[in-house]
Design a protein around this motif. Structure first.
Motif, PDB file in Angstrom:
ATOM      1  N   ALA A   1       0.834  -1.215   0.000  1.00 54.80           N
ATOM      2  CA  ALA A   1       0.000   0.000   0.000  1.00 54.80           C
ATOM      3  C   ALA A   1       0.863   1.258   0.000  1.00 54.80           C
ATOM      4  O   ALA A   1       0.587   2.210  -0.738  1.00 54.80           O
ATOM      5  CB  ALA A   1      -0.943  -0.009   1.198  1.00 54.80           C
ATOM      6  N   ILE A   2       1.927   1.252   0.807  1.00 55.29           N
ATOM      7  CA  ILE A   2       2.831   2.411   0.824  1.00 55.29           C
ATOM      8  C   ILE A   2       3.481   2.594  -0.537  1.00 55.29           C
ATOM      9  O   ILE A   2       3.588   3.706  -1.055  1.00 55.29           O
ATOM     10  CB  ILE A   2       3.895   2.269   1.930  1.00 55.29           C
ATOM     11  N   ALA A   3       3.923   1.500  -1.133  1.00 49.74           N
ATOM     12  CA  ALA A   3       4.563   1.584  -2.449  1.00 49.74           C
ATOM     13  C   ALA A   3       3.621   2.194  -3.481  1.00 49.74           C
ATOM     14  O   ALA A   3       4.021   3.027  -4.297  1.00 49.74           O
ATOM     15  CB  ALA A   3       5.037   0.200  -2.895  1.00 49.74           C
ATOM     16  N   LYS A   4       2.339   1.814  -3.440  1.00 44.62           N
ATOM     17  CA  LYS A   4       1.350   2.377  -4.370  1.00 44.62           C
ATOM     18  C   LYS A   4       1.144   3.866  -4.117  1.00 44.62           C
ATOM     19  O   LYS A   4       1.033   4.658  -5.053  1.00 44.62           O
ATOM     20  CB  LYS A   4       0.028   1.625  -4.267  1.00 44.62           C
ATOM     21  N   GLU A   5       1.075   4.251  -2.849  1.00 41.06           N
ATOM     22  CA  GLU A   5       0.902   5.671  -2.522  1.00 41.06           C
ATOM     23  C   GLU A   5       2.110   6.486  -3.000  1.00 41.06           C
ATOM     24  O   GLU A   5       1.952   7.583  -3.556  1.00 41.06           O
ATOM     25  CB  GLU A   5       0.713   5.851  -1.018  1.00 41.06           C
TER      26      GLU A   5
ATOM     27  N   GLY B   1      13.729   8.788  -4.853  1.00 42.73           N
ATOM     28  CA  GLY B   1      13.293   7.425  -4.631  1.00 42.73           C
ATOM     29  C   GLY B   1      14.399   6.416  -4.793  1.00 42.73           C
ATOM     30  O   GLY B   1      15.577   6.733  -4.838  1.00 42.73           O
ATOM     31  N   GLY B   2      13.981   5.198  -4.905  1.00 46.08           N
ATOM     32  CA  GLY B   2      14.873   4.067  -5.013  1.00 46.08           C
ATOM     33  C   GLY B   2      14.084   2.818  -4.747  1.00 46.08           C
ATOM     34  O   GLY B   2      12.884   2.864  -4.526  1.00 46.08           O
ATOM     35  N   PRO B   3      14.735   1.699  -4.768  1.00 46.28           N
ATOM     36  CA  PRO B   3      14.004   0.451  -4.568  1.00 46.28           C
ATOM     37  C   PRO B   3      13.486   0.328  -3.142  1.00 46.28           C
ATOM     38  O   PRO B   3      14.162   0.718  -2.193  1.00 46.28           O
ATOM     39  CB  PRO B   3      15.055  -0.622  -4.858  1.00 46.28           C
ATOM     40  N   ALA B   4      12.297  -0.175  -3.007  1.00 48.81           N
ATOM     41  CA  ALA B   4      11.732  -0.409  -1.671  1.00 48.81           C
ATOM     42  C   ALA B   4      12.405  -1.627  -1.070  1.00 48.81           C
ATOM     43  O   ALA B   4      12.721  -2.575  -1.766  1.00 48.81           O
ATOM     44  CB  ALA B   4      10.221  -0.636  -1.778  1.00 48.81           C
ATOM     45  N   SER B   5      12.653  -1.588   0.200  1.00 49.57           N
ATOM     46  CA  SER B   5      13.251  -2.729   0.902  1.00 49.57           C
ATOM     47  C   SER B   5      12.138  -3.619   1.404  1.00 49.57           C
ATOM     48  O   SER B   5      11.298  -3.187   2.174  1.00 49.57           O
ATOM     49  CB  SER B   5      14.106  -2.251   2.068  1.00 49.57           C
ATOM     50  N   ARG B   6      12.127  -4.836   0.966  1.00 51.83           N
ATOM     51  CA  ARG B   6      11.109  -5.781   1.395  1.00 51.83           C
ATOM     52  C   ARG B   6      11.768  -6.825   2.289  1.00 51.83           C
ATOM     53  O   ARG B   6      12.777  -7.399   1.932  1.00 51.83           O
ATOM     54  CB  ARG B   6      10.454  -6.460   0.210  1.00 51.83           C
ATOM     55  N   GLY B   7      11.198  -7.043   3.425  1.00 56.67           N
ATOM     56  CA  GLY B   7      11.680  -8.090   4.290  1.00 56.67           C
ATOM     57  C   GLY B   7      13.004  -7.766   4.982  1.00 56.67           C
ATOM     58  O   GLY B   7      13.689  -8.668   5.422  1.00 56.67           O
ATOM     59  N   VAL B   8      13.359  -6.508   5.047  1.00 54.44           N
ATOM     60  CA  VAL B   8      14.596  -6.137   5.720  1.00 54.44           C
ATOM     61  C   VAL B   8      14.360  -6.181   7.219  1.00 54.44           C
ATOM     62  O   VAL B   8      13.402  -5.615   7.725  1.00 54.44           O
ATOM     63  CB  VAL B   8      15.048  -4.722   5.296  1.00 54.44           C
ATOM     64  N   ARG B   9      15.238  -6.842   7.924  1.00 46.57           N
ATOM     65  CA  ARG B   9      15.097  -6.919   9.384  1.00 46.57           C
ATOM     66  C   ARG B   9      16.222  -6.140  10.019  1.00 46.57           C
ATOM     67  O   ARG B   9      17.365  -6.263   9.638  1.00 46.57           O
ATOM     68  CB  ARG B   9      15.128  -8.379   9.829  1.00 46.57           C
ATOM     69  N   GLU B  10      15.865  -5.355  11.005  1.00 45.99           N
ATOM     70  CA  GLU B  10      16.860  -4.570  11.736  1.00 45.99           C
ATOM     71  C   GLU B  10      17.274  -5.295  12.989  1.00 45.99           C
ATOM     72  O   GLU B  10      16.495  -5.942  13.629  1.00 45.99           O
ATOM     73  CB  GLU B  10      16.270  -3.193  12.095  1.00 45.99           C
TER      74      GLU B  10
END
Length: 195
Positions: free
Chosen positions: A155-159, A186-195
């Motif tokens: 949803a954030i990526a679409k917004e 912008g840039g690529p969205a990070s998916r599944g990144v764990r801190e």
């Protein structure tokens, strides 16, 4: 190869071979140059990117084979020069990763994007001390770590994409003489990144 999303000038890459063609830092820089500056000759690409003519020509042809750039004729241009342009202003990747080839190509693409953005940001930082204060103060440098679900991240990526579309329309009205500059947002969205 891909499709243009919702009538926008965003190429959605859906084939592994197209993603593989752009999964090279040098080719990604050539493509970025054409997207930023518009039509360029091989010589101009060489000058800006400090790349040998043979390499620039090779990368342009690989990008053309993938449908990401195309050769253009220019009226009154020197016939010895070949002019090239990007076929789109932006791209997104959606190669299925259900098989090992798709996963391998997708990872190579994402790594190339990361390297390209890192190098571009380093070039910006190297030159930023020469920028007017208004440009340095306008830099968007905020980042956040959010705990989200996959649906929320989508949803954030679409917004964010909708915001980029609105600003892309506004940016298209600018000219080189009105005080505007090319800006990477912008840039690529990070998916599944764990801190």
């Amino acid at each position: 190869m891909g499709t243009h999303d919702d009538g926008r000038d965003v190429l959605r890459i859906t084939q592994a071979q197209v993603m593989r063609a752009v999964s090279n830092p040098a080719r990604m820089r050539v493509l970025a140059l054409l997207r930023e500056r518009g039509e360029q000759t091989v010589g101009q690409v060489c000058d800006v990117l400090r790349m040998p003519a043979g390499s620039a020509s090779y990368h342009l042809h690989r990008l053309a084979d993938a449908g990401l750039v195309e050769r253009v004729g220019r009226e009154g241009a020197d016939g010895r020069q070949s002019w090239w342009k990007a076929t789109h202003s932006a791209m997104s990747a959606a190669v299925p990763t259900t098989d090992s080839e798709g996963e391998e190509v997708s990872e190579a693409y994402r790594r190339t994007v990361a390297i390209t953005y890192e190098q571009a940001y380093e070039r910006y930082l190297d030159a930023s001390h020469d920028l007017p204060a208004a440009w340095r103060e306008a830099e968007a440098g905020e980042d956040r770590v959010l705990r989200l679900t996959p649906d929320e991240l989508t949803a954030i990526a679409k917004e964010l994409s909708a915001v980029m579309d609105r600003w892309s329309e506004r940016a298209a009205a600018h000219t080189e003489s009105d005080g505007s500059e090319s800006v990477v947002v912008g840039g690529p969205a990070s998916r599944g990144v764990r801190e």
